[in-house]
Each structure stands twice: as structure tokens, then as C-alpha cells.
Design a protein around this motif. Structure first.
Motif, PDB file in Angstrom:
ATOM      1  N   ALA A   1      23.302  39.371  20.975  1.00  0.00           N
ATOM      2  CA  ALA A   1      23.884  38.229  21.680  1.00  0.00           C
ATOM      3  C   ALA A   1      23.906  38.477  23.182  1.00  0.00           C
ATOM      4  N   LEU A   2      23.592  37.447  23.948  1.00  0.00           N
ATOM      5  CA  LEU A   2      23.680  37.533  25.406  1.00  0.00           C
ATOM      6  C   LEU A   2      25.139  37.431  25.841  1.00  0.00           C
ATOM      7  N   ARG A   3      25.557  38.330  26.711  1.00  0.00           N
ATOM      8  CA  ARG A   3      26.895  38.272  27.303  1.00  0.00           C
ATOM      9  C   ARG A   3      26.739  37.805  28.751  1.00  0.00           C
ATOM     10  N   LEU A   4      26.794  36.489  28.929  1.00  0.00           N
ATOM     11  CA  LEU A   4      26.530  35.912  30.248  1.00  0.00           C
ATOM     12  C   LEU A   4      27.702  36.142  31.184  1.00  0.00           C
ATOM     13  N   GLN A   5      27.393  36.561  32.400  1.00  0.00           N
ATOM     14  CA  GLN A   5      28.393  36.805  33.434  1.00  0.00           C
ATOM     15  C   GLN A   5      27.674  36.881  34.778  1.00  0.00           C
ATOM     16  N   PRO A   6      28.395  36.753  35.896  1.00  0.00           N
ATOM     17  CA  PRO A   6      27.754  36.954  37.198  1.00  0.00           C
ATOM     18  C   PRO A   6      27.252  38.391  37.333  1.00  0.00           C
ATOM     19  N   VAL A   7      25.983  38.561  37.721  1.00  0.00           N
ATOM     20  CA  VAL A   7      25.362  39.880  37.826  1.00  0.00           C
ATOM     21  C   VAL A   7      24.831  40.043  39.244  1.00  0.00           C
ATOM     22  N   ASP A   8      25.237  41.125  39.891  1.00  0.00           N
ATOM     23  CA  ASP A   8      24.779  41.439  41.241  1.00  0.00           C
ATOM     24  C   ASP A   8      23.432  42.155  41.139  1.00  0.00           C
ATOM     25  N   MET A   9      22.337  41.457  41.412  1.00  0.00           N
ATOM     26  CA  MET A   9      21.004  42.045  41.292  1.00  0.00           C
ATOM     27  C   MET A   9      20.777  43.136  42.340  1.00  0.00           C
ATOM     28  N   GLN A  10      21.472  43.038  43.471  1.00  0.00           N
ATOM     29  CA  GLN A  10      21.338  44.085  44.496  1.00  0.00           C
ATOM     30  C   GLN A  10      21.824  45.419  43.946  1.00  0.00           C
ATOM     31  N   SER A  11      22.982  45.419  43.262  1.00  0.00           N
ATOM     32  CA  SER A  11      23.519  46.663  42.708  1.00  0.00           C
ATOM     33  C   SER A  11      22.606  47.229  41.638  1.00  0.00           C
ATOM     34  N   LEU A  12      22.059  46.366  40.767  1.00  0.00           N
ATOM     35  CA  LEU A  12      21.183  46.857  39.700  1.00  0.00           C
ATOM     36  C   LEU A  12      19.905  47.468  40.276  1.00  0.00           C
ATOM     37  N   ALA A  13      19.319  46.821  41.289  1.00  0.00           N
ATOM     38  CA  ALA A  13      18.098  47.360  41.890  1.00  0.00           C
ATOM     39  C   ALA A  13      18.376  48.696  42.587  1.00  0.00           C
ATOM     40  N   GLU A  14      19.500  48.775  43.320  1.00  0.00           N
ATOM     41  CA  GLU A  14      19.850  50.046  43.974  1.00  0.00           C
ATOM     42  C   GLU A  14      20.094  51.144  42.945  1.00  0.00           C
TER      43      GLU A  14
ATOM     44  N   PRO B   1      20.284  38.226  45.344  1.00  0.00           N
ATOM     45  CA  PRO B   1      21.421  37.337  45.042  1.00  0.00           C
ATOM     46  C   PRO B   1      22.188  37.767  43.802  1.00  0.00           C
ATOM     47  N   ILE B   2      23.247  37.014  43.510  1.00  0.00           N
ATOM     48  CA  ILE B   2      23.999  37.146  42.258  1.00  0.00           C
ATOM     49  C   ILE B   2      23.501  36.065  41.303  1.00  0.00           C
TER      50      ILE B   2
ATOM     51  N   GLU C   1      24.209  41.686  31.940  1.00  0.00           N
ATOM     52  CA  GLU C   1      24.055  42.767  32.919  1.00  0.00           C
ATOM     53  C   GLU C   1      23.250  43.927  32.357  1.00  0.00           C
ATOM     54  N   ASN C   2      23.524  44.357  31.126  1.00  0.00           N
ATOM     55  CA  ASN C   2      22.814  45.502  30.567  1.00  0.00           C
ATOM     56  C   ASN C   2      21.332  45.199  30.391  1.00  0.00           C
ATOM     57  N   MET C   3      21.007  43.981  29.917  1.00  0.00           N
ATOM     58  CA  MET C   3      19.604  43.640  29.741  1.00  0.00           C
ATOM     59  C   MET C   3      18.869  43.571  31.078  1.00  0.00           C
ATOM     60  N   LEU C   4      19.496  42.948  32.090  1.00  0.00           N
ATOM     61  CA  LEU C   4      18.857  42.872  33.410  1.00  0.00           C
ATOM     62  C   LEU C   4      18.744  44.251  34.050  1.00  0.00           C
ATOM     63  N   ARG C   5      19.667  45.162  33.733  1.00  0.00           N
ATOM     64  CA  ARG C   5      19.536  46.545  34.201  1.00  0.00           C
ATOM     65  C   ARG C   5      18.270  47.175  33.633  1.00  0.00           C
ATOM     66  N   THR C   6      17.975  46.893  32.357  1.00  0.00           N
ATOM     67  CA  THR C   6      16.755  47.407  31.731  1.00  0.00           C
ATOM     68  C   THR C   6      15.517  46.870  32.444  1.00  0.00           C
ATOM     69  N   VAL C   7      15.543  45.579  32.849  1.00  0.00           N
ATOM     70  CA  VAL C   7      14.401  45.003  33.568  1.00  0.00           C
ATOM     71  C   VAL C   7      14.136  45.762  34.861  1.00  0.00           C
ATOM     72  N   TRP C   8      15.184  45.959  35.666  1.00  0.00           N
ATOM     73  CA  TRP C   8      14.998  46.663  36.947  1.00  0.00           C
ATOM     74  C   TRP C   8      14.555  48.107  36.737  1.00  0.00           C
ATOM     75  N   GLN C   9      15.129  48.806  35.766  1.00  0.00           N
ATOM     76  CA  GLN C   9      14.758  50.204  35.538  1.00  0.00           C
ATOM     77  C   GLN C   9      13.305  50.318  35.101  1.00  0.00           C
ATOM     78  N   ASN C  10      12.809  49.377  34.288  1.00  0.00           N
ATOM     79  CA  ASN C  10      11.414  49.418  33.868  1.00  0.00           C
ATOM     80  C   ASN C  10      10.475  49.133  35.027  1.00  0.00           C
ATOM     81  N   LEU C  11      10.754  48.056  35.803  1.00  0.00           N
ATOM     82  CA  LEU C  11       9.828  47.667  36.868  1.00  0.00           C
ATOM     83  C   LEU C  11       9.825  48.681  38.020  1.00  0.00           C
ATOM     84  N   ILE C  12      11.012  49.109  38.441  1.00  0.00           N
ATOM     85  CA  ILE C  12      11.045  50.096  39.537  1.00  0.00           C
ATOM     86  C   ILE C  12      10.548  51.445  39.043  1.00  0.00           C
TER      87      ILE C  12
END
Length: 597
Positions: free
Chosen positions: A435-448, A471-472, A477-488
Motif C-alpha cells: 500500500a502507498l503511504r501518501l505524505q509530503p516528501v522532501d525530494m531535496q532531502s532524499l537526493a542528498e 520541490p516537495i 517516502e520509502n519508495m521514492l527513496r528507492t528511486v533516488w538511491q537507484n538512479l544516483i
């Protein structure tokens, strides 16, 4: 009722004329009086500022003169009070000056400078008095001299007074202009009064002719309205208090099989071969007539003379008949048979969809069972293979030759890679079912965070990073963290052969308003003819010996973004780097709440 319109109009015109003749000159004179009062107020304001300024200067000089007199030995109690008078009274006077000039920054600055000078002189006078009490006459005299030499206030006093005079002149000039404008307005008002009286007289004389013309137009408008009612394709009918037809349009007559020549002789229950014989409906229509209620969107099935069962929506309200106190019933009918059939079809499709959902639920259960089997049943043999390979190495010890050691290394490495493949498959499976846990996610923090993890694994590498502000967004958050970790992580991995790697992270808004993120590098790149394989499971475009990996990371990225309503794509050239893009909808952050999707 129409005959009363003309007297009322004339009365309104006369009342307006009286307002213009009496009220407007009064208002203009009142404005002029207020402007005069404003001028007097500013004159008093300027005089008050000058008086306070001169009062401050007088108190300072009087305090210093009294101090000199005390120094000369000619002082008494009154003289000493004069010496202290500036210290007691000047702060209050300065406060009043500040309050009076609060709307003028320039005067505030001048008064601030005067306050500094005055405070300095008061302080030195206090110092002189203190030294006189200690018997230090020379020091007291020097303090008084310093007060005059160091803190000169003559120019400041004159500047404040001149500023008040200039401001008074400017305000007086503005008031004169306003008075002249008011006089001009009075002239215009007088002219307007004359013109208004002429208009009222002329208009009153022409009103009778206009009234006759309006009555003619009204008759034509009634005729046009009847024609429009007849032309409207929605059935419309008008009935009297006994539900006898007064007027029906062509659409109503066509729907219920009426003969336009005999429609007035029919009551509502007789219309449409019993289509209006429903007792509950007739009771509601009688309530509309008797109690002035409105009937809205009353849906009923009627068997019309053409032999069709029609779903219709009925609206009714009470209106007053023209040129009569009797009430009438306005009835409109909407044929929604097609909508009812469509709703029935939608309900059938919903039932089919529920069956599909049940099937998908069964498939998900089977996938859960498969994941459990992969997690437990397949991992156990792998652990046995790896474990017995280690025991065999220990058992043979020094007796094992180089070929045997190589074989055992291959067995152990293959078992380890197989275990990693199983783990990656389980992750890929969970990404599609969790299940998706939707919430505001700071993409700057995940990329850093992803950058910090990747650079920590290769501390000896030289990498030039360029990261734009991100942006936010709304997402898991956990799934989008996986996206940034894979691409970077891929960007760091595939620039491993560069002496200095360059990696960029950027974002822009797409044409549809979505956020489009980009991770670019100057690494190995790839041939675009194989780009469709990038996001497949276990698809790789480079040899594992050159760049390690299982080829499932980008498949996870695409699945995560698809679940968020986004997409992923890439562009590259061999040995000239790659740019991976992904998009996410720009959702409203204010209404976000956690929910499973």
C-alpha cells in the motif's frame, strides 16, 4: 398595476433631483470646510513643533546658564532647580516631538539628531553639577564648555523649525488646490442640477409614449415566449387548479399522443392513455398547487401511448396566471430512458468488475504464497550449497589443488548471486502489492541522502556534483527513496572509469504541470536502440565484470513511478553519459492524508 409605474417613476425622478440639488452642494461645502479645518490643523501642528523645539532649546540654555551661575557662587535652590529643569522636562518634550512627526521620516531623523545633542548637553551639565558638589570647579567649568563646543544644537533647532515651515507651506498649497477643485466641482454640480431638472421634465413627458410602446413590446414578447415554448424539445405543459391543460408545447403533445386541437379539453389523468394515473404523483402535484411546494427531479416510469416504458424526471412549480389571480401548475418532463439504461449497464459492468477484483485478490494470494516459497524454500538449498562448499574447503584444507579451489569459489559466488537475485525478486514483487503511504516528501532531502550513501561507498572517487533545489511532492517516502538511491547509485557506478565524474540533479515543470526530475552523468552511457530493455527485470546493457549489478534496480524505479502516476525514461550516447528522467504529478499538499492505494 402597469398604470402605477409612471407615478412611481416620476416620484423617483423628483426624489433624485432633490438629492442632487440639496445634498451635493451640502457635501461640497462640507468638504471645503473640512479642508479649511485641515489647513488650520496643520498650521497648529507646525506652530506646536516650532514651539516645542524652541522650548527645548530654551530649557537647555537656561539649565547651562543656571549651572554657570552656581559655578560663580551665586546659586540658590531656585537656581539649582533651573539647572535640573532640562533633565526633567526635555525627555517629555522630545517624546511629544516624536509623536507629532511620526508620519515624516525626515523630521524624525532631525529630531533624533537633536535628541542625541540634547542628551549630550544634559549629561555634561549633570557632570558639571556633580563636579561642583565635589568642589572641582575647574572640571565643572570644562564640562560646561564641552557641552557648548561638542553638542551644538543651534543649526538643528533652526533646521527643524524651517522644515515645519516648509511642510506648512506645502500643505497650505495643497489645501488651496483642493479648495479650487471644490469650487470647480460646485460649478459642475450646479450645471448637473440644471441638466437633471431638464432631463426629468423631458423624460416625464415622453414616458407616456414609452409606456405604450412597452405594452406593445410586452405583447410581442408574450407571443415570442409562446413560440419558444412550442419550439423547445423538452416537454412543457401548463395546467389550471383542476389539473386541466391550459397550454402544452409540441414536445409534450408528441410524447403523450395529444391532438393539439383538443388539448385544452383534457385533464392530466386523461393524458397519455393513463401515463399520469399514478396516485402518488397526482397527490404531489396537488400539493404543489395547494401548498406552493416545488417538485424537483421526481423520477417515475410511464407507459406512453407509443407502447414504450419511459423513465422520466418530472419538475413542477406553482405560478400565477397572466391577468388573473388564479394559480397554475407549470410542468416539465425530461425523458431519461437512455440514462437509466446506461446506469443499468454501468451496474452490470460494476458487478463484472467486482468479479475481476475477486480474481485479482486470488492472484495476489497466490503471489503471496509464491513469495513465501521463494523466501523460505529456495533460500534453504542455497544456504546448504554455500555452507557445504565452505565445509568442503575446510575438509580438504592443504590437499585441495588450485582447480578445486576455483570450483569452490564459483559455487560460493553463484550461490551468493542466486540469493541476491531471490532477494531482488521479492523486493520487486512487494513494490507492486504494498500500500502507498501518501505524505509530503522532501525530494531535496532524499537526493542528498542518496548522494551521501553513494559517496561514502567510494571515498577515493572524485565526483563533481551539481544539484538544483528540489520541490516537495506527494508520495510514499520509502519508495521514492528507492528511486533516488537507484538512479544516483547508477550514476556513480557507471562513471567509475572517469578520473573526475560529473553528476547533475535537476527538475523542471512539464507541459501538464508535472514535476520532471533528471539525473545525468558523463559515464559509460548506452546505445539508444536498446533503451527499451533498460527498465525490464534482469535486463543489462553492460557486462557484469565491468559494472556489477543484477539489472532489477531500474525495473523497481519504473514500477514505483507507475504506482505514483508518473513515468521514467532515459536518453544517452555510448561513452558520453546518460540522462535518466522521471515525472511525478504536482498534487496539492493541503489535502494529503495517509491512505492505502
Amino acid at each position: 398595476m402597469k398604470a402605477q409605474g409612471l407615478p412611481r417613476w416620476r416620484f423617483a425622478g423628483l426624489l433624485l433631483a432633490m438629492v442632487v440639488i440639496v445634498a451635493l452642494p451640502y457635501l461640497a461645502m462640507r468638504v471645503m470646510a473640512e479642508q479649511t479645518q485641515e489647513a488650520n490643523r496643520w498650521l497648529n501642528h507646525a506652530n506646536t513643533i516650532k514651539a516645542l523645539t524652541y522650548r527645548i532649546a530654551y530649557l537647555i540654555r537656561d539649565s547651562e546658564a543656571a549651572s554657570y551661575r552656581i559655578l560663580a557662587g551665586d546659586g540658590d535652590t531656585a537656581t539649582e532647580q533651573r539647572a535640573l529643569g532640562a533633565k526633567d522636562q526635555v525627555p517629555g518634550l522630545l517624546g511629544r516631538l516624536h509623536a507629532l512627526t511620526i508620519d515624516n521620516p525626515d523630521q524624525q531623523v532631525s529630531i533624533g539628531a537633536l535628541e542625541s545633542v540634547v542628551n549630550g548637553r544634559v549629561t555634561l551639565v549633570d557632570q558639571a553639577l556633580a563636579r561642583m558638589h565635589k568642589g572641582d570647579a575647574g572640571g565643572a567649568r570644562q564640562s560646561l564648555r564641552d557641552a557648548s563646543d561638542l553638542f551644538r544644537m543651534h543649526m538643528l533647532i533652526d533646521g527643524i523649525a524651517q522644515s515645519a515651515d516648509r511642510l506648512l507651506v506645502e500643505r497650505s498649497r495643497d489645501v488651496e488646490h483642493q479648495v479650487r477643485r471644490s469650487q470647480f466641482v460646485l460649478g459642475l454640480i450646479a450645471l448637473a442640477q440644471l441638466l437633471l431638472l431638464i432631463v426629468v421634465v423631458v423624460t416625464s413627458e415622453r414616458q407616456i409614449g414609452k409606456r405604450q410602446l412597452a405594452e406593445t413590446r410586452e405583447g410581442r414578447a408574450v407571443l415570442r415566449a409562446q413560440l419558444i415554448v412550442q419550439a423547445v424539445r423538452e416537454p412543457i405543459a401548463l395546467f389550471d387548479e383542476q389539473l386541466r391543460s391550459l397550454l402544452v408545447n409540441a414536445a409534450f403533445a408528441e410524447l403523450y399522443g395529444l391532438d393539439p386541437k383538443h388539448q385544452r379539453a383534457l385533464s392530466l389523468p386523461q393524458i397519455g392513455s393513463g401515463a399520469w394515473s399514478d396516485g402518488a404523483l397526482l397527490q404531489r402535484l396537488n400539493d404543489v398547487l395547494l401548498r406552493d411546494r416545488e417538485l424537483w427531479d421526481y423520477e417515475v416510469v410511464q407507459h406512453t401511448p407509443d407502447g414504450v416504458d419511459r423513465h422520466v424526471v418530472i419538475n413542477a412549480r406553482r405560478i400565477q396566471q397572466q391577468d388573473s389571480d388564479a394559480q397554475a401548475l407549470l410542468l416539465t418532463v425530461s425523458d431519461v430512458t437512455a440514462r437509466a439504461l446506461a446506469e443499468h449497464k454501468v451496474n452490470e459492468l460494476n458487478h463484472q468488475l467486482e468479479g475481476k477484483v475477486a480474481q485479482i485478490t486470488d492472484v495476489n494470494r497466490e503471489l503471496e504464497a509464491f513469495s513465501y516459497s521463494v523466501s523460505h524454500d529456495l533460500r534453504a538449498p542455497l544456504r546448504h550449497i554455500a555452507g557445504f562448499a565452505r565445509k568442503l574447503r575446510q575438509h580438504l584444507g592443504e590437499q585441495m589443488d588450485e582447480t578445486g579451489s576455483h570450483y569452490l569459489d564459483v559455487i560460493g559466488g553463484s550461490a551468493q548471486r542466486m540469493g541476491q537475485l531471490i532477494e531482488d525478486l521479492l523486493v520487486f514483487s512487494r513494490l507492486g502489492r504494498g500500500a502507498l503511504r501518501l505524505q509530503p516528501v522532501d525530494m531535496q532531502s532524499l537526493a542528498e541522502e542518496a548522494r551521501a550513501l553513494c559517496t561514502a561507498e567510494v571515498p577515493e572517487r572524485r565526483i563533481a556534483w551539481s544539484m538544483a533545489p528540489l520541490p516537495i511532492v506527494v508520495g510514499d517516502e520509502n519508495m521514492l527513496r528507492t528511486v533516488w538511491q537507484n538512479l544516483i547509485g547508477n550514476a556513480v557506478k557507471y562513471t567509475g572509469q572517469r578520473e573526475v565524474a560529473h553528476i547533475t540533479v535537476d527538475v523542471q515543470r512539464g507541459r501538464n504541470g508535472d514535476y520532471e526530475f533528471t539525473v545525468g552523468d558523463d559515464g559509460a552511457g548506452f546505445d539508444m536502440q536498446y533503451a527499451d530493455k533498460l527498465f525490464g527485470v534482469f535486463q543489462r546493457l553492460h557486462r557484469a565484470s565491468d559494472f556489477p549489478g543484477n539489472g532489477i534496480g531500474l525495473a523497481n524505479v519504473r514500477r514505483i513511478l507507475a504506482r505514483h502516476g508518473g513515468r521514467a525514461w532515459a536518453e544517452a550516447e555510448p561513452d558520453r553519459g546518460a540522462r535518466f528522467h522521471f515525472s511525478l504529478p504536482a498534487r496539492d499538499l493541503s489535502g494529503v492524508h495517509n491512505e492505502g492505494l
